[in-house]
Design a protein around this motif. Structure first.
Motif, PDB file in Angstrom:
ATOM      1  N   LEU A 159    -133.562 -34.973 -21.678  1.00 46.84           N
ATOM      2  CA  LEU A 159    -134.003 -35.065 -23.065  1.00 46.84           C
ATOM      3  C   LEU A 159    -135.482 -34.735 -23.180  1.00 46.84           C
ATOM      4  N   PRO A 164    -140.127 -37.789 -26.689  1.00 51.23           N
ATOM      5  CA  PRO A 164    -140.209 -38.115 -28.114  1.00 51.23           C
ATOM      6  C   PRO A 164    -141.614 -37.847 -28.657  1.00 51.23           C
ATOM      7  N   ASP A 224    -129.734 -38.397 -33.881  1.00 49.40           N
ATOM      8  CA  ASP A 224    -129.757 -39.340 -32.767  1.00 49.40           C
ATOM      9  C   ASP A 224    -129.958 -38.571 -31.459  1.00 49.40           C
ATOM     10  N   GLN A 225    -130.080 -39.302 -30.356  1.00 52.46           N
ATOM     11  CA  GLN A 225    -130.327 -38.689 -29.060  1.00 52.46           C
ATOM     12  C   GLN A 225    -129.153 -37.830 -28.593  1.00 52.46           C
TER      13      GLN A 225
END
Length: 448
Positions: A247, A250, A312-313
């Protein structure tokens, strides 16, 4: 013997895992090889060979990494000068893997060195043929990806390759192409989910037309293909880096606004109607769907830093996987908070969502412009009178042609027009997104 299909619907392609007696061969794997490894584990087979039908132009291969990960032999057509060790194979060569036997057939057309693999079982019976971008279901692979100077030669070669496949293989042979399930590597839309050589005799243009008619029709029908294709062959020839599906880091609202202000690519993955209802000014709306990676890759400034906004993730992770398949790796951040919390001190932007019935009424009552972002061939087949046609992939270089004032944007389904609406939204233009099927416009008598 079992042939398992690994579908990549976002790119319109298929990879294959062929297993028998604990041994497996993989053909044309995508870059996210975890899907292949999971399938092999589930089937209880060991991958001994990884085969490529050609150097791919529409995705980054996972073949090199997969072969290194499992210690398999990597097989690539001879003639392609690549930057890594592989077994180069040509016409007539045989790959033996336990009870499986795959014979190489040179089938140029999609590329010069393209091959197909004819699968024989332990008894020597032909069971199937893996045709890559040669014989597809009811069509063939396109022949213009290596440059216009090669197109006519490759189109003649494609005709002869398909004819050879039909002449040398039994009617019952299952045809397993890589392309043709939505991929722009297909010359025309393919048909059906499964096929045999006998089926192809009935509906493949290379088998139902004479050579010159086939060549003329294929070349005349070739439409634009995604700009990112220019990078795929280079990456696959040099040898792709291992895939990274982690990922992105953020980012907070302040950093998000800084990136937007700096003109970086900030892409909102949410549903197109949610984007229209409220989004950060300067962001681009690419709803995460089957068409997402094709159109983002088509418009993306290659190598630019890219930040993702999602619900969302899980949505971010799915987008990362899709983008990795075409080598878009410079993901520099992501944000998944409620969109209102990401605005900082600036208000959200929004625009109206309508359908073709609304457009019909608006055309009767006031002045407006209609922007049709379908391909030129689609537009030529029928369009709203007076509409300006700028195909989606040309929008960024033709923004100056789009009028100010009220502009209604449509395509064939609402997906491409939603991207276009996000690209042209600005203070002196009132954008209306037509989120509707074009067949509705035809039913309403809007099409000429």
């Amino acid at each position: 013997m079992d042939v398992a299909i690994i579908e990549t619907s976002g790119l319109g392609d298929r990879s294959y895992l062929i297993g028998a007696e604990g041994i497996a061969v993989v053909i044309d794997p995508q870059r996210d090889i975890d899907r292949v490894l999971d399938l092999a584990r589930a089937r209880g087979v060991r991958i001994t060979h990884v085969l490529e039908t050609h150097i791919h132009n529409d995705y980054v291969t996972g073949g090199l990494e997969l072969s290194r990960t499992v210690g398999a032999e990597y097989v690539v057509p001879t003639g392609d000068e690549v930057g890594y060790q592989r077994r180069a194979v040509g016409d007539g060569d045989v790959i033996a893997a336990g009870p499986l036997r795959l014979q190489v057939m040179h089938t140029p057309g999609h590329t010069h060195n393209h091959v197909s693999y004819v699968l024989h079982d332990a008894a020597g019976t032909v069971a199937g043929v893996f045709t890559g971008g040669s014989m597809l279901h009811g069509t063939t692979g396109r022949t213009d990806l290596l440059g216009s100077e090669h197109t006519e030669e490759l189109t003649h070669a494609q005709f002869r390759s398909v004819r050879r496949l039909a002449a040398e293989l039994p009617d019952h042979t299952q045809v397993y192409p890589t392309h043709g399930f939505g991929s722009f590597c297909s010359a025309t839309p393919a048909s059906g989910d499964a096929s045999t050589i006998a089926d192809q005799r009935q509906d493949n243009p290379a088998l139902t037309q004479d050579e010159q008619s086939y060549v003329d029709q294929l070349i005349a029908g070739l439409a634009a293909y995604p700009a990112y294709y220019a990078h795929m062959g280079v990456i696959n020839t040099q040898g792709p880096d291992p895939v990274d599906l982690s990922l992105p880091q953020p980012v907070d609202a302040r950093e998000l606004r800084r990136r937007i202000g700096a003109g970086e690519w900030v892409v909102d993955l949410r549903n197109r109607t949610a984007f229209a209802a409220g989004h950060l000014g300067g962001t681009l709306g690419f709803e995460l769907s089957d068409s997402f990676v094709t159109y983002l890759g088509w418009l993306y400034s290659w190598g630019s830093p890219l930040t993702l906004i999602g619900d969302d993730q899980s949505q971010i992770a799915d987008a990362r996987r899709e983008l990795a398949r075409i080598g878009v790796d410079n993901l520099t951040g992501s944000a998944v908070d409620d969109i209102r919390s990401l605005t900082g001190d600036e208000p959200l932007r929004s625009y109206r969502v309508a359908d073709f019935a609304d457009l019909a009424e608006a055309l009767r009552t006031h002045d407006l412009s209609v922007l049709d972002v379908r391909q030129t061939g689609e537009f030529a087949d029928g369009h709203v009178p007076g509409a300006l046609n700028i195909p989606l992939h040309e929008i960024t270089v033709r923004l100056g042609e789009i009028p100010v004032g009220e502009v209604w944007v449509h395509c064939a389904s609402g997906y491409r027009s939603s991207i276009a609406a996000s690209l042209i939204d600005r203070d002196d233009r009132t954008v209306v997104l037509v989120d509707d099927g074009f067949d509705r416009a035809e039913e309403l008598g809007l099409v000429r």
